[in-house]
Design a protein around this motif. Structure first.
Motif, PDB file in Angstrom:
ATOM      1  N   ALA A  21       0.793  -1.232   0.000  1.00 54.57           N
ATOM      2  CA  ALA A  21       0.000   0.000   0.000  1.00 54.57           C
ATOM      3  C   ALA A  21       0.828   1.287   0.000  1.00 54.57           C
ATOM      4  CB  ALA A  21      -0.969  -0.007   1.184  1.00 54.57           C
ATOM      5  N   PRO A  22       1.881   1.428   0.824  1.00 48.69           N
ATOM      6  CA  PRO A  22       2.639   2.691   0.806  1.00 48.69           C
ATOM      7  C   PRO A  22       3.308   2.999  -0.530  1.00 48.69           C
ATOM      8  CG  PRO A  22       3.137   1.418   2.783  1.00 48.69           C
ATOM      9  CD  PRO A  22       2.373   0.520   1.870  1.00 48.69           C
ATOM     10  N   TYR A  23       3.564   1.968  -1.325  1.00 56.16           N
ATOM     11  CA  TYR A  23       4.220   2.147  -2.621  1.00 56.16           C
ATOM     12  C   TYR A  23       3.213   2.428  -3.743  1.00 56.16           C
ATOM     13  CZ  TYR A  23       8.024  -0.179  -0.095  1.00 56.16           C
ATOM     14  OH  TYR A  23       8.984  -0.509   0.838  1.00 56.16           O
ATOM     15  N   SER A  24       1.934   2.456  -3.382  1.00 58.55           N
ATOM     16  CA  SER A  24       0.879   2.595  -4.384  1.00 58.55           C
ATOM     17  C   SER A  24       0.340   4.014  -4.503  1.00 58.55           C
ATOM     18  CB  SER A  24      -0.286   1.651  -4.044  1.00 58.55           C
ATOM     19  OG  SER A  24       0.167   0.318  -3.927  1.00 58.55           O
ATOM     20  N   VAL A  25       0.876   4.931  -3.713  1.00 62.65           N
ATOM     21  CA  VAL A  25       0.398   6.314  -3.731  1.00 62.65           C
ATOM     22  C   VAL A  25       1.594   7.249  -3.623  1.00 62.65           C
ATOM     23  CG1 VAL A  25       0.019   6.271  -1.232  1.00 62.65           C
ATOM     24  CG2 VAL A  25      -1.167   7.969  -2.635  1.00 62.65           C
ATOM     25  N   ASP A  26       1.522   8.371  -4.322  1.00 61.32           N
ATOM     26  CA  ASP A  26       2.641   9.313  -4.283  1.00 61.32           C
ATOM     27  C   ASP A  26       2.566  10.157  -3.013  1.00 61.32           C
ATOM     28  OD1 ASP A  26       0.543  11.116  -5.082  1.00 61.32           O
ATOM     29  OD2 ASP A  26       2.076  12.454  -5.878  1.00 61.32           O
ATOM     30  N   TRP A  27       3.636  10.931  -2.773  1.00 56.93           N
ATOM     31  CA  TRP A  27       3.795  11.689  -1.521  1.00 56.93           C
ATOM     32  C   TRP A  27       2.656  12.670  -1.298  1.00 56.93           C
ATOM     33  CZ3 TRP A  27       5.076  16.905  -0.302  1.00 56.93           C
ATOM     34  CH2 TRP A  27       5.492  17.107   1.011  1.00 56.93           C
ATOM     35  N   ARG A  28       2.140  13.267  -2.376  1.00 64.61           N
ATOM     36  CA  ARG A  28       1.067  14.256  -2.243  1.00 64.61           C
ATOM     37  C   ARG A  28      -0.320  13.608  -2.194  1.00 64.61           C
ATOM     38  NH1 ARG A  28       0.600  18.676  -6.270  1.00 64.61           N
ATOM     39  NH2 ARG A  28       1.265  17.184  -7.862  1.00 64.61           N
ATOM     40  N   GLY A  29      -0.386  12.308  -2.419  1.00 65.36           N
ATOM     41  CA  GLY A  29      -1.671  11.637  -2.420  1.00 65.36           C
ATOM     42  C   GLY A  29      -2.491  11.890  -3.669  1.00 65.36           C
ATOM     43  N   VAL A  30      -1.849  12.364  -4.725  1.00 63.58           N
ATOM     44  CA  VAL A  30      -2.556  12.707  -5.961  1.00 63.58           C
ATOM     45  C   VAL A  30      -2.612  11.528  -6.916  1.00 63.58           C
ATOM     46  CG1 VAL A  30      -2.520  14.198  -8.007  1.00 63.58           C
ATOM     47  CG2 VAL A  30      -1.953  15.151  -5.749  1.00 63.58           C
ATOM     48  N   TYR A  31      -1.520  10.779  -7.016  1.00 64.37           N
ATOM     49  CA  TYR A  31      -1.434   9.674  -7.979  1.00 64.37           C
ATOM     50  C   TYR A  31      -1.425   8.335  -7.244  1.00 64.37           C
ATOM     51  CZ  TYR A  31      -0.336  13.254 -11.387  1.00 64.37           C
ATOM     52  OH  TYR A  31      -0.391  14.364 -12.187  1.00 64.37           O
ATOM     53  N   ARG A  32      -2.224   7.404  -7.789  1.00 64.33           N
ATOM     54  CA  ARG A  32      -2.327   6.068  -7.202  1.00 64.33           C
ATOM     55  C   ARG A  32      -2.257   5.014  -8.306  1.00 64.33           C
ATOM     56  NH1 ARG A  32      -4.234   6.393  -1.902  1.00 64.33           N
ATOM     57  NH2 ARG A  32      -4.903   8.517  -1.329  1.00 64.33           N
ATOM     58  N   GLY A  33      -1.560   3.943  -8.022  1.00 64.14           N
ATOM     59  CA  GLY A  33      -1.476   2.833  -8.963  1.00 64.14           C
ATOM     60  C   GLY A  33      -1.005   1.594  -8.229  1.00 64.14           C
ATOM     61  N   GLN A  34      -1.617   0.470  -8.490  1.00 66.15           N
ATOM     62  CA  GLN A  34      -1.358  -0.753  -7.734  1.00 66.15           C
ATOM     63  C   GLN A  34      -0.320  -1.623  -8.441  1.00 66.15           C
ATOM     64  OE1 GLN A  34      -2.678  -1.243  -4.807  1.00 66.15           O
ATOM     65  NE2 GLN A  34      -1.952  -3.313  -4.370  1.00 66.15           N
ATOM     66  N   PRO A  35       0.843  -1.843  -7.830  1.00 66.23           N
ATOM     67  CA  PRO A  35       1.809  -2.778  -8.419  1.00 66.23           C
ATOM     68  C   PRO A  35       1.443  -4.221  -8.098  1.00 66.23           C
ATOM     69  CG  PRO A  35       2.701  -1.884  -6.390  1.00 66.23           C
ATOM     70  CD  PRO A  35       1.353  -1.224  -6.593  1.00 66.23           C
ATOM     71  N   GLN A  36       1.956  -5.147  -8.896  1.00 66.77           N
ATOM     72  CA  GLN A  36       1.770  -6.567  -8.621  1.00 66.77           C
ATOM     73  C   GLN A  36       2.537  -6.984  -7.373  1.00 66.77           C
ATOM     74  OE1 GLN A  36      -0.028  -8.773 -10.836  1.00 66.77           O
ATOM     75  NE2 GLN A  36      -0.752  -6.859 -11.706  1.00 66.77           N
ATOM     76  N   ALA A  37       3.695  -6.346  -7.184  1.00 65.46           N
ATOM     77  CA  ALA A  37       4.554  -6.648  -6.034  1.00 65.46           C
ATOM     78  C   ALA A  37       5.549  -5.507  -5.886  1.00 65.46           C
ATOM     79  CB  ALA A  37       5.292  -7.973  -6.243  1.00 65.46           C
ATOM     80  N   VAL A  38       6.236  -5.498  -4.757  1.00 66.23           N
ATOM     81  CA  VAL A  38       7.331  -4.544  -4.536  1.00 66.23           C
ATOM     82  C   VAL A  38       8.611  -5.355  -4.386  1.00 66.23           C
ATOM     83  CG1 VAL A  38       8.309  -2.793  -3.021  1.00 66.23           C
ATOM     84  CG2 VAL A  38       5.844  -2.830  -3.443  1.00 66.23           C
TER      85      VAL A  38
END
Length: 469
Positions: free
Chosen positions: A24-41
């Motif tokens: 989850a922390p890797y799925s949103v940018d610092w400003r909370g504007v952009y979100r995208g779900q990776p398959q894995a980190v």
């Protein structure tokens, strides 16, 4: 998924995060504007594991989104919301200082090293790593180089690009480009490192860097100067440059930015009576204690007062005073978010054009969004002014964005018209791709696409970033 099992086997349990809460922390940018779900980190521990992961992802057809401290302001370190299947490749475990050489004035750091840790490693051997910006306590070397980070000391030491002697980079097919040489002169062909500095992970993954160090500053003198307008601040800047006091920073700050920080910031106090619309935070330094820095800076500022370029001056008498001034400057972004939503920009113009840029920006806001408030501060010494338009109290960010959807575009167009850039030090990411299409030279875009096609023909490296679709 079987393909994720392959990656987990390759990198081990700590090197492949698959749990939704961990991702989850890797799925949103610092400003909370952009979100995208990776398959894995993926969290490789060394360059060999990065290389193996890149080869495996190529075979599995997975896109790769490189990430460091994830302090990007442009959505560059999260997957596209509707993009191809991807993994985030985090360099956070690669955090070793491989070598420090004070005689050579160089340091080799892995991409996951925190910028502040690099600064401390340099300090421990009596040297200075001068890259300095607000997120340095969490930003990492790889990300700072991938976005060609700037900061407050650019006028003396340059941006990140000027601080790099060599790079180690893993290419999209897993090959390792080892160019970590620390020499100052190398005319053996193209300077390949410059393809990856500012490339935002679209051409390869930076895994380590040879960085330039400098003698530390033995003396620093800091002052806050009240000025009537940016035009007076520009005249004073020229005077300070010629004073013999070598400038380290020259920051222009609008009064309302100071007022916002005093309202919402912590550990800050009013540095002087705020009687003018603009202020300059100026710092000069010397590597030797015998250099009369204070005398030179004081003489320049007093001459500025006499010439009408300055209205009031406070020169710091203690480290506590100095730290208070820098706290005001560096905590403004957080205080601003608490105060009211704003639409930020990151532009650069020639230093001589800063006054016109600000005057025309203010007129643009008054003509089209009279309920908005301009808030501007930034690195006047290199022309990079961070200008935002604050929303009226009570309005949400989404409402303000609907009210002024083309604000950033209009400010970017103005900067380019004045001979500047629509991205100064935060990169392109996802947020500035439209500006790239509209404002970047078609020839430059053609060359960039050709380089991208050569190094990443399958388009798997950080897709949807930097280059317009």
């Amino acid at each position: 998924m079987p393909q994720l099992d392959t990656l987990a086997d390759l990198l081990g349990p700590a090197g492949c995060l698959r749990d939704e809460a961990e991702i989850a922390p890797y799925s949103v940018d610092w400003r909370g504007v952009y979100r995208g779900q990776p398959q894995a980190v993926l969290r490789p521990a060394d360059t060999a594991q990065v290389s193996a992961a890149m080869r495996a992802c190529a075979g599995l057809g997975l896109a790769i989104v490189p990430a460091g401290g994830r302090t990007s302001l442009c959505g560059g370190v999260v997957p596209q919301a509707q993009g191809p299947a991807s993994v985030v490749l985090s360099l956070e475990r690669m955090n070793r200082i491989r070598d420090v050489d004070p005689l050579d004035n160089s340091l080799v750091a892995e991409a996951g090293c925190i910028i502040e840790s690099v600064q401390n490693a340099a300090t421990n051997v009596g040297r200075l790593f001068p890259l300095h910006f607000g997120a340095q306590g969490s930003a990492m070397v790889g990300g700072a180089l991938s976005t060609n980070a700037g900061g407050i000391r650019t006028i003396r030491y340059g941006n990140a690009r000027e601080l790099v002697l060599g790079l180690e980079v893993v290419l999209p097919d897993g090959r390792v480009l080892d160019d970590l040489r620390r020499v100052r002169k190398d005319n053996s062909g193209y300077a390949l490192r410059h393809l990856f500095i500012g490339g935002e992970g679209t051409l390869g993954v930076i895994t380590a860097a040879s960085l330039r160090l400098f003698p530390p500053l033995a003396k620093r003198e800091t002052a806050l100067v009240a000025v009537r307008s940016p035009r007076e601040a520009l005249k004073l800047y020229a005077r300070c440059q010629e004073s013999g006091a070598e400038l380290v920073a020259y920051e222009l700050i609008q009064r309302n930015c100071i007022e916002i920080t005093l309202r919402h910031g912590t550990n800050v106090r009013e540095p002087m009576a705020l009687t003018t619309p603009w202020y300059v935070l100026v710092e000069a330094g010397s590597t030797h204690p015998s250099i009369p820095v204070r005398e030179a800076l004081e003489a320049a500022l007093m001459a500025g007062l006499e010439a009408g370029e300055a209205e009031d001056v406070v020169i710091c008498e203690s480290e506590a005073q100095r730290q208070n001034l820098w706290n005001i400057r560096e905590t403004f972004p957080e205080a601003s978010r608490i105060d009211a939503p704003g639409l930020p920009t990151d532009t650069c113009v020639p230093v001589s054009a800063v006054p016109e840029f600000l005057e025309r920006s203010e007129a643009l806001i008054a003509a089209h969004w009279p309920e908005g408030q301009m808030a501007a501060l930034g690195h006047m010494g290199d022309g990079n002014i961070h200008l935002s338009m604050k929303a009226p109290q009570g309005m949400t960010h989404a409402e303000w964005l609907v009210r002024a959807p083309d604000f950033e575009e209009r400010i970017s167009e103005l900067a380019v018209e004045l001979g500047g850039s629509f991205s100064a030090e935060h990169g392109i990411g996802q947020s500035k791709r439209a500006s790239m299409a509209a404002l970047k030279s078609p020839v430059a875009l053609e060359l960039m696409r050709a380089i991208k096609a050569t190094l990443d023909p399958a388009g798997r490296m950080n897709p949807g970033k930097v280059l317009p679709g």
